[in-house]
Write a protein that holds these residues in place. Structure first.
Motif: not given
Length: 181
Positions: A22-25, A60-67, A144-145
């Motif tokens: 949900v955060v991603a979309w 991309g870097y921040v997303s990987a860290g959040v997940v 994918q995230l």
């Protein structure tokens, strides 16, 4: 043995929660709305390319860290979303017409949904498991995230300045007069 629902095996990894999707979309929808409102950058292609590449790399870097529940990147996401909500609230109360109000409501809604989903993600089993620092190869794949995060960064790099920025002004006038005595 009578078990209702999924059976947890010792050492089993929890699934990725729906909240992170949900955060991603919601982030994609928010960037798409902003792109529709402001349009793409105009000007030199080199600047546009650099902006898109940097946006993709950073998000991309921040997303990987959040997940992966990395504290600094998770807090950075919180700060950005909270500041966005505050900015969008200010924008909502200062709109001039119905069209601007609709854009402001969509922007505020998508950011509020992303913020609420991030709060839900913080309470998930996945987040708690990630805080134990498992191997990056354990658990559900997050590619994918991260790709969605890269897309959000690329959209952010494409988005042009608002109307005030296109006129060469940032919408804020500061004047300082210093008089000698």
């Amino acid at each position: 043995m009578n078990a209702e629902g999924p059976v947890e095996l010792p050492g089993a990894t929890p699934p990725l929660p729906l909240s992170i999707w949900v955060v991603a979309w919601a982030s994609v929808v928010g960037q798409a709305e902003l792109l529709l409102r402001r349009g793409p950058q105009v000007g030199d292609v080199g600047s546009l390319f650099l902006s898109v590449v940097l946006g993709a790399l950073v998000l991309g870097y921040v997303s990987a860290g959040v997940v992966r529940a990395r504290t600094v990147r998770f807090v950075l996401a919180w700060v950005v979303l909270v500041l966005a909500v505050l900015g969008e609230l200010v924008e909502l109360v200062s709109v001039d017409d119905l069209g601007q109000a609709a854009h402001a409501v969509v922007a505020l809604s998508t950011t509020a949904v992303a913020l609420a989903a991030l709060a839900s993600f913080r309470r998930s089993d996945w987040y708690a498991w990630q805080r134990t620092r498992p191997s990056t190869y354990d658990g559900a794949p997050i590619g994918q995230l991260v790709a969605i995060g890269v897309l959000v960064g690329m959209l952010g790099g494409i988005i042009g300045a608002d109307d005030a920025g296109r006129r060469g002004r940032d919408g804020l006038d500061v004047r300082v007069n210093v008089a000698e005595r």
